[in-house]
Scaffold this motif. Structure first.
Motif, short mmCIF file in Angstrom:
data_model
loop_
_atom_site.label_atom_id
_atom_site.label_comp_id
_atom_site.label_asym_id
_atom_site.label_seq_id
_atom_site.Cartn_x
_atom_site.Cartn_y
_atom_site.Cartn_z
N VAL A 249 -19.90 -65.30 -123.74
CA VAL A 249 -21.32 -65.45 -124.03
C VAL A 249 -22.05 -64.12 -123.85
CG1 VAL A 249 -23.44 -66.64 -123.36
CG2 VAL A 249 -21.27 -67.89 -123.46
N TRP A 250 -21.65 -63.32 -122.88
CA TRP A 250 -22.27 -62.00 -122.70
C TRP A 250 -22.06 -61.15 -123.94
CZ3 TRP A 250 -25.32 -59.69 -119.06
CH2 TRP A 250 -25.46 -58.31 -119.15
N ARG A 251 -20.81 -61.16 -124.44
CA ARG A 251 -20.54 -60.37 -125.64
C ARG A 251 -21.31 -60.94 -126.83
NH1 ARG A 251 -17.06 -56.60 -127.54
NH2 ARG A 251 -15.95 -56.44 -125.56
N GLU A 252 -21.45 -62.26 -126.88
CA GLU A 252 -22.21 -62.89 -127.95
C GLU A 252 -23.68 -62.47 -127.89
OE1 GLU A 252 -23.18 -67.44 -129.56
OE2 GLU A 252 -21.78 -67.11 -127.90
N LEU A 253 -24.22 -62.32 -126.68
CA LEU A 253 -25.62 -61.94 -126.53
C LEU A 253 -25.86 -60.46 -126.76
CD1 LEU A 253 -26.62 -64.02 -123.36
CD2 LEU A 253 -27.47 -64.34 -125.69
N THR A 254 -24.91 -59.64 -126.27
CA THR A 254 -25.15 -58.19 -126.24
C THR A 254 -24.28 -57.39 -127.18
OG1 THR A 254 -23.53 -57.73 -124.51
CG2 THR A 254 -25.74 -58.43 -123.80
N GLY A 255 -23.18 -57.98 -127.59
CA GLY A 255 -22.22 -57.24 -128.41
C GLY A 255 -21.41 -56.26 -127.59
N LYS A 256 -21.50 -56.35 -126.26
CA LYS A 256 -20.80 -55.42 -125.37
C LYS A 256 -19.95 -56.19 -124.37
CE LYS A 256 -24.61 -52.08 -125.53
NZ LYS A 256 -25.60 -51.35 -124.70
N PRO A 257 -18.96 -55.48 -123.77
CA PRO A 257 -18.16 -56.13 -122.71
C PRO A 257 -19.04 -56.47 -121.51
CG PRO A 257 -17.11 -54.12 -123.49
CD PRO A 257 -18.50 -54.11 -124.06
N VAL B 134 -32.63 -71.70 -129.22
CA VAL B 134 -33.42 -70.57 -129.73
C VAL B 134 -32.84 -70.01 -131.01
CG1 VAL B 134 -34.28 -69.99 -127.47
CG2 VAL B 134 -32.22 -68.87 -128.31
N GLY B 135 -31.89 -70.73 -131.56
CA GLY B 135 -31.37 -70.31 -132.86
C GLY B 135 -30.21 -69.37 -132.80
N GLY B 136 -29.42 -69.42 -131.72
CA GLY B 136 -28.27 -68.57 -131.63
C GLY B 136 -28.55 -67.25 -130.98
N THR B 137 -27.61 -66.37 -131.07
CA THR B 137 -27.71 -65.07 -130.38
C THR B 137 -28.09 -63.95 -131.33
OG1 THR B 137 -25.35 -64.73 -130.74
CG2 THR B 137 -26.03 -65.76 -128.66
N ARG B 138 -28.14 -64.20 -132.55
CA ARG B 138 -28.49 -63.12 -133.50
C ARG B 138 -29.75 -63.51 -134.30
NH1 ARG B 138 -26.01 -59.59 -130.89
NH2 ARG B 138 -23.79 -59.26 -131.24
N LEU C 83 -28.15 -71.74 -121.06
CA LEU C 83 -28.96 -70.60 -121.50
C LEU C 83 -29.82 -70.94 -122.73
CD1 LEU C 83 -26.31 -67.76 -121.08
CD2 LEU C 83 -28.13 -68.39 -119.50
N HIS C 84 -29.71 -72.17 -123.26
CA HIS C 84 -30.48 -72.63 -124.41
C HIS C 84 -30.22 -71.77 -125.65
CE1 HIS C 84 -32.70 -75.18 -121.64
NE2 HIS C 84 -32.96 -74.11 -120.89
N ILE C 85 -29.01 -71.31 -125.76
CA ILE C 85 -28.69 -70.42 -126.88
C ILE C 85 -28.89 -71.10 -128.23
CG2 ILE C 85 -26.77 -69.24 -128.06
CD1 ILE C 85 -25.77 -68.38 -125.32
N ASP C 86 -28.42 -72.32 -128.35
CA ASP C 86 -28.58 -73.04 -129.62
C ASP C 86 -30.03 -73.44 -129.87
OD1 ASP C 86 -25.88 -72.85 -130.23
OD2 ASP C 86 -25.40 -74.67 -129.12
#
Length: 249
Positions: A160-168, A245-249, A240-243
């Motif tokens: 999920v961190w990588r999904e949010l930030t694109g980083k390790p 808010v419409g995902g991570t991108r 984290l309510h990711i879905d």
């Protein structure tokens, strides 16, 4: 470590016999040292006596060569005095020399007696270790199973961190923890804690090919476990309510 895992009644009995035999061997070796010491002391006195006798022979030879009466009174007194003082030690040395031969034979026989006893004890000890190892293998596998939850959580956080930030994720090595653990031979377990515990998989192989010394990746770490950490990842995304808010991108 529990006593029951490293000892058996047979091993205790054999070990006691080995200890008794070793005590007797040590006693015999001590007796051999005593005899050797007595032989050495007697030899010193015998050598000194022989030197006095040699002196007497030399006096007799010199007097005979000069055609005079020999005067051996002084050396005769010394010889008599030496014999009086040390005859017992010289005689004891002779006895000790013979005794040493007997003791050496007994030591050899005792060593021959101990050899099969030690071999029997070693076999019992090895079997006890293998039994203890088998029990510890099970404890180890269950301890590894207890890591499945934390490793799944690490995996979810990393995904999920990588999904949010694109980083390790900023937790050194945690993102690849699952894969890293799969590559550590020391973390392999017995077949009945691996994917082979599932009949649909084990049925594909002959039992003798895996029911032995071979060790495998734990069931929950199996490389083809595509749903590993899926539940934890879904729970974290929901938290984290990711879905929402419409995902991570």
């Amino acid at each position: 470590m529990a006593k029951s895992k490293i000892e058996t009644a047979e091993m205790d009995e054999t070990a006691a016999r080995v200890r008794d035999a070793r005590v007797e061997l040590m006693r015999l070796r001590a007796e051999l040292v005593r005899c050797t010491s007595a032989v050495g002391v007697g030899a010193e006195h015998a050598d000194a006596l022989e030197q006095l006798r040699e002196q007497r022979r030399e006096l007799l030879a010199a007097a005979y060569a000069d055609d005079v009466n020999p005067d051996t009174s002084e050396v005769d007194t010394a010889i008599a005095e030496h014999e009086r003082k040390h005859a017992a030690a010289i005689e004891a040395a002779a006895v000790a020399r013979d005794a040493a031969v007997v003791i050496e034979a007994r030591i050899e026989a005792q060593q021959d007696l101990m050899e099969p006893l030690v071999a029997e004890w070693r076999e019992h000890a090895q079997q006890a270790i293998l039994r203890g190892l088998d029990a510890t293998e099970e404890k180890f596998a269950r301890a590894l199973d207890a890591l499945a939850g934390p490793v799944a959580e690490f995996t979810a956080y990393a995904k999920v961190w990588r999904e949010l930030t694109g980083k390790p994720i900023p937790a050194d090595g945690r993102e690849e923890l699952c894969e890293a653990m799969r590559g550590v031979p020391a973390l392999r377990v017995r077949w009945d804690f691996s994917p082979l515990k599932h009949p649909e998989l084990s049925a594909r192989f002959a039992s003798e090919s895996y029911q032995g010394a071979a060790r495998f990746v734990p069931d929950w770490l199996a490389p083809d476990s595509t749903d590993f950490a899926a539940r934890e990842t879904a729970a974290l995304r929901a938290l984290l309510h990711i879905d929402d808010v419409g995902g991570t991108r």
